[in-house]
Motif scaffolding. Structure first.
Motif: not given
Length: 341
Positions: A292-294, A258-259, A287-288, A268-269
């Motif tokens: 962060e996902m973007r 998991d990042v 984690n949804g 996160f990039a």
């Protein structure tokens, strides 16, 4: 399944069904796979509907949906949706008492996981755990391991992997090249392992080399000073090229752990860039959390080249099941575990 337009991503979601924002995001980014956790699970039809929603967003009816369903304390599906299964260490104890019974129990339990998971639309399991603990190491692995010798872990891991494959479920060996020596939990801190290469080769690496034909592996967020003193294996080009791909001979699809785990540093990039630059094929975000996902998705490329070939090869066996009878498998497994108890 065609991954031609899929991004090098495995993503989680926030709740029991997808929000409108999540649906739009997944449709736009087209992750190669998804992962579910306890927060995503309430009852059978709800989980089936969630799996269907995820696949509908990417237009792939057999897109991989992952789960951590090991048995013991790491088991996302719980009663009544799946039985409580024993830990890897409990299976290993049976192996030490009766080798053939232990191997059979490992296969049977994985075959039962496959029955359970496929009934809810989940077709990939982050199992087997091939880490070999040492005395005094952090309990993050602990009784998740099949034993404390590489021979036991390799033999049991092979049986467990085969059980999933025979049930049509994609297995993921973890945490390559070995998390059992870590004295910290990589969910919260960056573990640093100062063992020599000779020690790692004798104790930590053998199960991963023995299962180098696995379709997928998950990296360890662990610094091995004998390999790369500056970077954990997940973001170390040397660890991936020379150890995982080279010395261990693993040529399957390599996914990061998991990042969002605290073992990794930077935004996160930059984490995503480092994971991909090191040679991982796919980035995992669990984690949804949408922001962060973007950030991760913005840096992840469309699968191509060797990564795409590995992804295509990994899913070849999905849904291809043997003719095992579920009731018979459950009864045999129960009998074996009662005997050792």
């Amino acid at each position: 399944m065609s991954e031609s337009a899929s991004k090098a991503l495995i993503l989680g979601s926030s709740g029991l069904s997808l929000t409108e924002d999540e649906k739009a995001f997944f449709r736009g980014e087209r992750p190669w796979g998804f992962i579910v956790f306890a927060r995503n699970i309430a009852e059978p039809d709800q989980l089936r509907d969630l799996a269907a929603e995820m696949r509908d967003c990417v237009g792939q009816p057999d897109a991989p949906i992952f789960i951590d369903q090991e048995g013991g304390r790491v088991q996302r599906l719980r009663p009544p949706m799946a039985p409580d299964y024993p830990s890897g260490a409990a299976l290993g104890a049976l192996y030490q008492h009766d080798r053939e019974a232990g191997l059979r129990a490992a296969w049977l339990m994985s075959r039962l996981h496959a029955f359970d998971l496929l009934s809810y639309g989940i077709n990939a399991d982050c199992l087997p755990v091939l880490d070999v603990p040492v005395e005094g190491a952090h309990d993050v692995i602990g009784n998740r391991a099949y034993g404390k010798t590489p021979a036991i872990v390799a033999a049991m891991g092979r049986a467990a992997m085969q059980g999933l494959q025979d049930g049509g479920v994609l297995p993921v060996i973890k945490h390559i090249p070995g998390h059992g020596r870590a004295f910290a939990d990589s969910h919260h801190h960056l573990p640093v392992v100062e063992a020599s290469l000779d020690e790692l080769r004798a104790h930590d690496f053998p199960p991963f080399a023995a299962l180098a034909d696995a379709p997928m592996a998950m990296t360890a967020h662990v610094v091995y000073t004998a390999i790369d003193k500056d970077n954990p294996a997940t973001t170390s080009r040397h660890a991936v090229d020379h150890i995982i791909r080279g010395e261990l001979g693993f040529d399957g699809l390599l996914m990061s752990d998991d990042v969002s785990m605290k073992a990794l540093s930077g935004d996160f990039a930059s984490r995503t860039d480092a994971i991909l630059a090191a040679g991982c094929d796919v980035v995992l975000h669990c984690n949804g959390l949408m922001d962060e996902m973007r950030a991760v998705a913005a840096r992840a490329p469309v699968l191509s080249g060797r990564a795409l070939e590995r992804a295509q090869k990994a899913v070849i066996g999905l849904g291809m099941r043997d003719d095992a009878d579920e009731v018979q498998v459950r009864n045999e497994f129960a009998s074996l575990m009662e005997a050792v108890a």
